[in-house]
Design a protein around this motif. Structure first.
Motif, PDB file in Angstrom:
ATOM      1  N   GLY A  61      77.074  94.420 -42.693  1.00  0.00           N
ATOM      2  CA  GLY A  61      78.196  93.484 -42.396  1.00  0.00           C
ATOM      3  C   GLY A  61      78.581  92.485 -43.662  1.00  0.00           C
ATOM      4  O   GLY A  61      79.733  92.344 -43.644  1.00  0.00           O
ATOM      5  N   LEU A  62      77.587  92.142 -44.342  1.00  0.00           N
ATOM      6  CA  LEU A  62      77.698  91.301 -45.370  1.00  0.00           C
ATOM      7  C   LEU A  62      78.301  92.220 -46.779  1.00  0.00           C
ATOM      8  O   LEU A  62      78.656  91.372 -47.764  1.00  0.00           O
ATOM      9  N   GLY A  63      77.828  93.458 -46.575  1.00  0.00           N
ATOM     10  CA  GLY A  63      78.217  94.104 -47.873  1.00  0.00           C
ATOM     11  C   GLY A  63      77.239  93.929 -49.126  1.00  0.00           C
ATOM     12  O   GLY A  63      77.574  93.715 -50.411  1.00  0.00           O
ATOM     13  N   VAL A  64      76.034  93.562 -48.674  1.00  0.00           N
ATOM     14  CA  VAL A  64      74.982  93.123 -49.669  1.00  0.00           C
ATOM     15  C   VAL A  64      73.723  94.335 -49.494  1.00  0.00           C
ATOM     16  O   VAL A  64      74.002  94.887 -48.383  1.00  0.00           O
ATOM     17  N   SER A  65      72.769  94.402 -50.385  1.00  0.00           N
ATOM     18  CA  SER A  65      71.597  95.247 -50.242  1.00  0.00           C
ATOM     19  C   SER A  65      70.571  94.693 -49.303  1.00  0.00           C
ATOM     20  O   SER A  65      70.703  93.395 -48.949  1.00  0.00           O
ATOM     21  N   PHE A  66      70.124  95.557 -48.620  1.00  0.00           N
ATOM     22  CA  PHE A  66      68.918  95.290 -47.646  1.00  0.00           C
ATOM     23  C   PHE A  66      67.990  94.396 -48.322  1.00  0.00           C
ATOM     24  O   PHE A  66      67.809  93.241 -47.795  1.00  0.00           O
ATOM     25  N   SER A  67      67.542  94.406 -49.716  1.00  0.00           N
ATOM     26  CA  SER A  67      66.356  93.738 -50.231  1.00  0.00           C
ATOM     27  C   SER A  67      66.876  92.468 -50.520  1.00  0.00           C
ATOM     28  O   SER A  67      66.211  91.587 -50.995  1.00  0.00           O
ATOM     29  N   SER A  68      68.207  92.393 -50.581  1.00  0.00           N
ATOM     30  CA  SER A  68      68.544  90.834 -51.062  1.00  0.00           C
ATOM     31  C   SER A  68      68.322  89.747 -49.807  1.00  0.00           C
ATOM     32  O   SER A  68      68.465  88.936 -50.053  1.00  0.00           O
ATOM     33  N   GLY A 113      80.548  87.741 -36.247  1.00  0.00           N
ATOM     34  CA  GLY A 113      81.510  88.671 -35.934  1.00  0.00           C
ATOM     35  C   GLY A 113      81.424  89.795 -37.196  1.00  0.00           C
ATOM     36  O   GLY A 113      81.801  90.939 -36.929  1.00  0.00           O
ATOM     37  N   VAL A 114      81.267  89.562 -38.439  1.00  0.00           N
ATOM     38  CA  VAL A 114      81.003  90.811 -39.376  1.00  0.00           C
ATOM     39  C   VAL A 114      79.775  91.591 -39.499  1.00  0.00           C
ATOM     40  O   VAL A 114      79.553  92.688 -39.929  1.00  0.00           O
ATOM     41  N   THR A 115      78.845  90.908 -38.803  1.00  0.00           N
ATOM     42  CA  THR A 115      77.439  91.785 -38.698  1.00  0.00           C
ATOM     43  C   THR A 115      77.102  92.462 -37.265  1.00  0.00           C
ATOM     44  O   THR A 115      76.654  93.431 -37.092  1.00  0.00           O
ATOM     45  N   GLY A 116      77.780  91.885 -36.147  1.00  0.00           N
ATOM     46  CA  GLY A 116      77.419  92.441 -35.023  1.00  0.00           C
ATOM     47  C   GLY A 116      76.131  91.936 -34.536  1.00  0.00           C
ATOM     48  O   GLY A 116      75.609  92.558 -33.200  1.00  0.00           O
ATOM     49  N   VAL A 117      75.727  90.768 -34.781  1.00  0.00           N
ATOM     50  CA  VAL A 117      74.271  90.382 -34.530  1.00  0.00           C
ATOM     51  C   VAL A 117      74.575  89.143 -34.073  1.00  0.00           C
ATOM     52  O   VAL A 117      75.685  88.142 -34.456  1.00  0.00           O
TER      53      VAL A 117
END
Length: 183
Positions: free
Chosen positions: A58-65, A28-32
């Motif tokens: 969607g999670l409000g995190v960095s890509f590299s995380s 729901g939060v990511t659309g995946v």
């Protein structure tokens, strides 16, 4: 050492569990889709760059995380030891060099655009800035209606709160280092 797929799955599952999300809530939060997220968590799917951006935003995190193991101390990055994340057309390669650092608030990637590459990048977290340093070849960047041509040695900074497009219109590989800053 975990494969890149396994590392992404491990990191995604860790973040989801830490936030106490079900796969339905994460979807729901990511659309995946829930199915795709489950496959990613199990290391059974190699998500595209755009899918990873959807999850990160969607999670409000960095890509590299999502892609890197946590490290400390001195880090030496050897290009030949890095696995590329690829977009669906296999012409856009992202090499995660330095993962997001909570204190420094940035992450660093090497991007390679093969001849004819046109990659549409989703907007990033609010306020995120991209700093590009072209290390090889030529590339074009479009942000909204604005269009820029860059060559080896050129640099560019922009707020990444809008969709932006990277293009390689030449017959040679183009590359740039990309630092993404999250205020």
């Amino acid at each position: 050492m975990k494969s890149l797929q396994e590392q992404i799955g491990y990191n995604l599952k860790s973040i989801r569990k830490m936030r106490q999300y079900s796969l339905d809530q994460l979807s729901g939060v990511t659309g995946v889709s829930k199915g795709m997220l489950a496959q990613i968590e199990k290391g059974q799917s190699s998500p595209t760059v755009n899918t990873l951006w959807k999850i990160a935003n969607g999670l409000g995190v960095s890509f590299s995380s999502l892609v890197e193991e946590e490290t400390s101390g001195i880090s030496i990055v050897r290009r030949e030891e890095k696995a590329a994340l690829q977009d669906v057309n296999d012409k856009y390669h992202v090499f995660p060099y330095f993962p997001y650092d909570q204190q420094k608030k940035f992450e660093v990637f090497l991007l390679e655009l093969l001849p004819g590459c046109r990659h549409v990048s989703q907007q990033h977290l609010s306020g995120a800035e991209e700093y590009m340093f072209v290390s090889e070849g030529e590339m074009a960047v479009s942000i909204g209606d604005d269009y820029y041509e860059l060559v080896k040695g050129d640099s560019m900074k922009f707020t990444a709160n809008r969709e932006h497009v990277y293009e390689n219109k030449t017959e040679a590989v183009s590359s740039c280092f990309l630092l993404i800053y999250y205020p």
